[in-house]
Design an enzyme around this catalytic site. Structure first.
Site, mmCIF file in Angstrom:
data_model
loop_
_atom_site.group_PDB
_atom_site.id
_atom_site.type_symbol
_atom_site.label_atom_id
_atom_site.label_comp_id
_atom_site.label_asym_id
_atom_site.label_seq_id
_atom_site.Cartn_x
_atom_site.Cartn_y
_atom_site.Cartn_z
ATOM 1 N N PRO A 19 2.870 6.748 10.179
ATOM 2 C CA PRO A 19 2.600 6.716 11.633
ATOM 3 C C PRO A 19 3.805 6.140 12.358
ATOM 4 C CG PRO A 19 1.471 4.891 10.530
ATOM 5 C CD PRO A 19 2.080 5.740 9.446
ATOM 6 N N MET A 20 4.224 6.794 13.418
ATOM 7 C CA MET A 20 5.326 6.269 14.232
ATOM 8 C C MET A 20 5.014 6.542 15.693
ATOM 9 S SD MET A 20 8.803 7.132 12.082
ATOM 10 C CE MET A 20 8.299 8.752 11.510
ATOM 11 N N GLN A 73 -4.984 6.246 13.816
ATOM 12 C CA GLN A 73 -4.754 4.819 13.593
ATOM 13 C C GLN A 73 -5.171 4.007 14.821
ATOM 14 O OE1 GLN A 73 -0.842 2.796 13.561
ATOM 15 N NE2 GLN A 73 -1.258 2.351 11.412
ATOM 16 N N CYS A 103 2.076 -3.722 12.784
ATOM 17 C CA CYS A 103 2.989 -3.503 13.910
ATOM 18 C C CYS A 103 3.598 -4.833 14.384
ATOM 19 C CB CYS A 103 2.252 -2.822 15.062
ATOM 20 S SG CYS A 103 3.353 -2.490 16.442
ATOM 21 N N LYS A 142 -3.067 -0.570 7.098
ATOM 22 C CA LYS A 142 -1.625 -0.537 6.853
ATOM 23 C C LYS A 142 -1.085 -1.920 7.168
ATOM 24 C CE LYS A 142 2.580 2.090 7.794
ATOM 25 N NZ LYS A 142 3.282 1.359 8.855
ATOM 26 N N ASN A 203 5.436 2.108 1.060
ATOM 27 C CA ASN A 203 6.216 2.519 2.231
ATOM 28 C C ASN A 203 7.418 1.608 2.457
ATOM 29 O OD1 ASN A 203 5.920 1.778 5.645
ATOM 30 N ND2 ASN A 203 6.736 3.734 4.964
ATOM 31 N N GLY A 204 8.540 2.255 2.764
ATOM 32 C CA GLY A 204 9.743 1.519 3.140
ATOM 33 C C GLY A 204 10.983 2.051 2.474
ATOM 34 N N ASP A 205 11.859 2.647 3.311
ATOM 35 C CA ASP A 205 13.208 3.035 2.896
ATOM 36 C C ASP A 205 13.304 4.269 2.000
ATOM 37 O OD1 ASP A 205 13.896 0.819 4.330
ATOM 38 O OD2 ASP A 205 14.472 -0.402 2.606
ATOM 39 N N GLY A 227 8.702 7.245 6.823
ATOM 40 C CA GLY A 227 8.837 7.241 8.275
ATOM 41 C C GLY A 227 10.207 7.733 8.696
#
Ligand SMILES: Cc1cc2nc3c(=O)[nH]c(=O)nc-3n(C[C@H](O)[C@H](O)[C@H](O)COP(=O)(O)O)c2cc1C
Length: 326
Positions: A19-20, A73, A103, A142, A203-205, A227
């Protein structure tokens, strides 16, 4: 192809689009899906905004059949707003409802929502319980690694989520205070995976098929979520699928890059109208053109787009220059 289940929802074990807010909108999600994204999550919507009938907030919950399986979300910090917000979300028929507990932006975390829920495990549990009780749709959360380096509590928070009935937990391996800087800590994702029985989304990178495979291997996670690595590069999802199928990876061509960009912006304008669509296109097109010959010049032009014809002219110029340089 392997699959995982989140509640009754079956998801391909390739990669999901993260989600972004302001980025992973209908147009981007659709193009990501066309390239094989296994699971999509909508932009965060405020529980309070929904309950107070804010039309723009409600629009964030729209799920088209093509985008399934897809989560919407929600974010908030008041458990009493969760059930009524979920009743509104249910009208949009999402496959999954995700609760944002990661967030970092002041507008959200400053009001006790998003990542601030990680500082208040009791309230976090009440939010998850309220959501789970309110619906038969699977509820996921999340989270981040923790609030800061002194309060790394993703494992504790993930366990609370599981106890309160969450169907899965996504972990972004950064603390709130890190925002998006430094490297994501994949060890914390592995620790969460060891600690809970519900599916864990890492999640991440991740920005390549190799890194996606490495995330699965290193953390043992059940699904990888991407993302920023997919911004202006939706074909990354095709590369991941091909990699996992043992197929040769189709290198994206110059022409395809431009066509994917044009397609996304056409969808964006169709969905939000030319005025808003073209404003948002400035950022999205900039990502597509990154790394191309003359990118700096073209990206500066992207910054001034105001009608679809501006983009068509720019695309014609980019194609022409490319042919001349062949
Ligand atoms: C512009 C932007 C908007 C984001 N909006 C959200 C959001 O609405 N909800 C959420 O849970 N995470 C949001 N995130 C965080 C991403 O989902 C993801 O956790 C983070 O970018 C790390 O993954 P990556 O390294 O693959 O980008 C956002 C990130 C960015 C860059």
């Amino acid at each position: 192809m392997e699959y995982l289940n989140i509640g009754n929802v079956k998801i391909k074990k390739t990669a999901a689009l993260a989600p972004m807010a302001g980025v992973a909108d209908y147009a981007f999600r659709t193009v990501a899906k066309e390239y094989g994204a296994a699971y999509l999550v909508g932009e965060m919507a405020s529980c309070k905004g929904l309950v107070y009938s804010d039309r723009k907030t409600a629009e964030l919950l729209t799920v088209t059949d093509y985008e399934r399986p897809m989560a919407v979300q929600l974010f908030g910090s008041e458990p009493e707003f969760v059930a009524p917000a979920i009743k509104i979300a249910e009208r949009y028929n999402p496959d999954i409802i995700d609760l944002n507990s990661g967030c970092p932006v002041p507008k959200v975390a400053g009001n006790g929502a998003g990542s601030a829920l990680m500082k208040n495990p009791k309230l976090f549990g009440e939010m998850v319980s309220a959501a789970v009780k309110a619906t038969d749709i699977p509820v996921t959360v999340k989270i981040r690694k923790g609030w800061d380096d002194n309060t790394v509590n993703a494992v504790e928070i993930a366990k609370i989520a599981e106890e309160c009935g969450a169907a899965a937990v996504a972990v972004h391996g950064r603390t709130k205070t890190q925002m998006y800087s430094g490297n994501a800590d994949w060890d914390i994702i592995a620790e969460v995976k060891q600690a809970v029985k519900i599916p864990v989304i890492g999640n991440g990178d991740v920005d390549s098929a190799e890194k996606c495979a490495e995330m699965y291997r290193y953390t043992g996670c059940d699904l990888v979520m991407i993302g920023r690595g997919a911004c202006g590069r939706p074909w990354l999802f095709r590369e991941i699928e091909q990699y996992f199928n043992g197929e040769e990876i189709t290198e994206v061509t110059f022409d395809e890059r431009i066509s994917a960009m044009e397609r996304q912006i056409e969808l964006l304008v169709k969905n939000k109208g030319e005025y808003i669509g073209m404003k948002e296109a400035r950022m999205q097109t900039g990502w597509y053109l990154k790394g191309m010959p003359n990118a700096a010049k073209y990206r500066a032009q992207c910054g001034t787009l105001s009608v679809m014809d501006d983009l068509r002219r720019l695309i014609a110029e980019i194609r022409e220059n490319n042919e001349r340089n062949q």
